[in-house]
Structure formats: structure tokens, C-alpha cells
Write a protein that holds these residues in place. Sequence first.
Motif, short mmCIF file in Angstrom:
data_model
loop_
_atom_site.label_atom_id
_atom_site.label_comp_id
_atom_site.label_asym_id
_atom_site.label_seq_id
_atom_site.Cartn_x
_atom_site.Cartn_y
_atom_site.Cartn_z
N GLU A 105 34.72 85.13 45.68
CA GLU A 105 33.88 84.31 44.87
C GLU A 105 33.48 83.04 45.43
OE1 GLU A 105 32.21 84.89 42.39
OE2 GLU A 105 32.85 86.54 42.52
N PRO A 106 33.03 82.07 45.83
CA PRO A 106 33.39 81.22 46.80
C PRO A 106 33.95 79.87 46.03
CG PRO A 106 31.32 81.02 45.31
CD PRO A 106 31.60 82.72 44.62
N TYR A 107 34.18 79.19 44.43
CA TYR A 107 35.46 78.90 44.10
C TYR A 107 36.82 79.36 45.37
CZ TYR A 107 38.42 74.87 41.83
OH TYR A 107 38.75 74.64 41.28
N ASN A 108 36.96 80.23 45.16
CA ASN A 108 38.61 81.14 45.39
C ASN A 108 38.47 80.55 47.12
OD1 ASN A 108 39.07 81.83 43.90
ND2 ASN A 108 38.25 84.25 44.66
N LEU A 109 37.18 81.33 47.69
CA LEU A 109 36.74 81.04 48.56
C LEU A 109 36.42 79.52 49.55
CD1 LEU A 109 34.23 82.79 49.59
CD2 LEU A 109 36.46 82.97 51.19
N ALA A 110 36.58 78.01 48.29
CA ALA A 110 36.12 77.31 48.41
C ALA A 110 37.95 75.97 48.34
CB ALA A 110 35.19 76.30 48.02
N ARG A 111 38.25 76.99 47.77
CA ARG A 111 39.90 75.93 47.75
C ARG A 111 40.63 76.51 48.32
NH1 ARG A 111 43.92 78.41 42.28
NH2 ARG A 111 44.57 76.29 42.09
N GLN A 112 40.83 78.09 48.73
CA GLN A 112 41.92 78.64 50.27
C GLN A 112 41.62 77.69 51.68
OE1 GLN A 112 40.61 82.53 49.46
NE2 GLN A 112 42.16 82.74 48.59
N PHE A 113 40.26 77.85 51.95
CA PHE A 113 40.56 76.88 53.31
C PHE A 113 40.02 75.13 53.57
CE2 PHE A 113 38.69 80.68 54.59
CZ PHE A 113 38.63 81.30 55.26
N LYS A 114 39.81 74.41 51.82
CA LYS A 114 40.32 73.46 52.05
C LYS A 114 41.46 73.03 52.05
CE LYS A 114 37.92 68.96 50.60
NZ LYS A 114 37.84 68.39 49.32
N THR A 115 42.22 74.04 51.10
CA THR A 115 44.10 73.35 51.49
C THR A 115 44.45 73.79 52.69
OG1 THR A 115 43.76 74.43 48.91
CG2 THR A 115 46.04 74.52 50.28
#
Length: 442
Positions: A105-115
Motif C-alpha cells: 500500500e502507498p502509505y506503507n511505502l511512503a512511511r517506510q522509505f521516508k523513515t
Amino acid sequence: MTRQSRQMLIGLQLGNGYGSQPMSWRAPGVDPANYTSFDAQVRYAQAAERGKIQFFFLPDFAGLTSDVTNDSPQLTLEPLLTIAAAARATERIGFVATGSTTFTEPYNLARQFKTLDVMSHGRVGWNAVTTSDPNVAANYGAQIAPRPERYQRAHETIQIVQSLWGSWGEDAWLKDTETGRFADPDKIVPINLQGQHVASRGPLPIPPSEQGQPVIFSAGGGEYGLGLAGRYAGGVIGATFSIEDARAQRESIREAARAAGRDPDEVKFFAGVMPAIAPSVREAVDRRLRIGEYSLEKRLPYLGSMLGIPIEASRLDRPLTPEQLSAARPSPFDPRAPRALEVAREGWTVREILAHGVIDYHPTPVGPASVTADHMQEWFEAGAVDGFWVSVDVYEDGIDTFVDEVVPILQERGLFHTEYEGSTLRDHLGLPRQYGLDPRLH
């Protein structure tokens, strides 16, 4: 030393704890327990950083398809967690990890990569790929959707991810202990994006990193892959076996960027290379023979089909006969076939032909470090690439060999930098800062 205004970029492939060759786990000096060793991954990252390599590239495959009787799987540990370990033990080298737009899901990708980008102080890239393998789909209880649908989802996912990355304003974090104001809520806003396949409300409560947000990479080809790369990618991971094809691929990507309203110089094309390095060609072949002791014979039928002739297993340790060489016709469907015939005509045994890497996934320069440097220089100066992603055969000694022998030659020729010019992945790649969606896209 000759100095060039334009210098090549280099990434190193990191797949498992051993190397890019199937039997690298049995190579001399390799700890077979490296399969799950984060200490080994950290050691490889530190060695690459010593050579001023711009980034490590971590491909991914969320499944097991190889026969593990003798071969180790090539892609093993979860790449984002691997980056987390290696990034905390390094200071400058970048990390690019593969993440599926199909099963994440895009929210997971956004959260993981930005972290990860915040954790590493701006050294992370996301290789955004669609997943087409049914074995991976089965692990998610799903089936593979048609290609147009997968790429539509990929476009939606990348746009949502980038919107989420920008949803916390660049100057929203006040940290004002005097007034007690932690952040400005007016600059942290939901995105409320709804596509046909994915959606997210947002915002993502993570401030920008030193580079703003991760760099998007792409590894897909064809019309759909070009569309993705042209709109979003700062780096494209390619697979090609000739300067002409590499140049054509690079120009297609640059034209796709122009069509999207972007500066084509902001998309860097990386061709793969799988060097076999030793003091001589003979020693390099012997090294590959030791690594591939049990795997080379399995490749025999494919070599025969590449050359258009039957090759019996009994001939593994003998050269092809004059009759076979006369009858051989390189397959027009495999760009590696002409190189295989060229090596065969040099008189090597069938096993040694295979040890030249003629069936590897990328070109294999064989011999002293200068041979690999020559290959990279020729392609780079021909305008076929912006750089390379290098798949080392055995990480344990091969990364040090590349760093200590190939890199100095490239530096002496003015083809590769001698020091990191900045601290972020965008700095390393010469890319502009971006935060949120690219406003130029049309």
C-alpha cells in the motif's frame, strides 16, 4: 591525470550475504553463515563507501523459486531492514531498495522509505517496480493483474507516495521550546487522493530529510516502463549487452523525461556489469570455475541453444570441435550469443566458456582490473550510460578487489570522483531537490 567534466556514477548490487554467482556461498574465505549475517552486509557497505561508490542497489524477490539443494537464493533478507542496519554503520554511501507497487500500500511505502531517508540523513532511493511473478503473487494470496492495470496502479502509488512525502511542510516543524509550539498544523495537510486502485488520506507525520525525500528509481522496460521512468525516476537500472542498445535505451528514457516536462539530465541510466577480476584472464576463469563448480553444467543446454548446436555433457572439459565451430550460429534472440561464440573460437573448453560469464545477466569483463575499467570507460565515453550497477561475484573479497583495483584506474583516468561531493543520494547523483510531487509533470 586527465580530468573530465562528466564523471560516471557507480552502484553496487547487494542481493544476499554471498555474491551474485549462484555458488558464491562455497567460495574460499566465505562464511556460509553470511546468509543471515547483517554484520556481513554492513562490512560490504563500509568497503563500498571506502571506494566512494555512490550507492548500493538492493533488488528484491518476495518468494523462493530456486533449488536450494546446492544453490543459495539470490535475494534473501528484507531490503529495507538491511538498509536500516547498513545505513547506521555508514556515513555517505546511498542505498536504493526495491519496493513493489503491486503488493504494498502507498502509505506503507511512503512511511517506510521516508523513515529510512530520515534515519540515513538523506541517502535513500526507492526502486519502484510492478510485480509480475505469480510465485510472488501467491505469497500474497493474489494473482497477477494484466500489465496495463499493474502500471496504472504503479502510477497512482508513486503519486500518492510522493504526495504523502510532501504532506508535512518543509518548514512545518517549529520545535520552539520558548513558545511551546511543536509544529505548524496549517503546513501539515491531508492529501485525500483516491485512484482506481489505491488511495490515502494522509498526512504522513514525518518531516523532510536532508535531501527532502527519497529518489525514485525504475527498472522496467518497454512502453509502460518508459512511461514510469520518464515521469518519476532519477535513476534507471538497465540490462543491456551492447553499446548500441544501451545508447538507445538511455535516449528513450531521456526522451520520455522530455515528454513528461522534465530535464532529461535528471534521469541517470545505469547498465549492469558482472566482472570476473584476477591478475590474468586464466586466473579469472579459474576463479569462476571454483565458484561455479556445481552450477556450470546446468547451463550447458542453454549454451547449445545460444550457439545453435548440440553440446554433449561429455565435452564439458574439451573445446568445441572445428565442425561444431563451423556449424555454430549465434541465436538472434539472445544478445549474449555472439560473445559466447567469440570465446568458443578462442579454444577454451566448454566449461571455461561458461566460466567467462557468457550466460550471466550482464556483460562480464574477464581478467585484470584494467579490463573491467576499459569496458566501463568505453561504454561511458560512447554516451551509452551515465554509470553502472556492478554485480560482484563474491562479496567477501570481490568488493574490496573492485574498490582497490578498478576504482583507482577509473579515478586516474578522470572518469570517477575521488571524494563524495555531498552528503545525500541526490548530491551523489547530481539531482535537484524535490519535495512532494514534481510540479512540472504534465
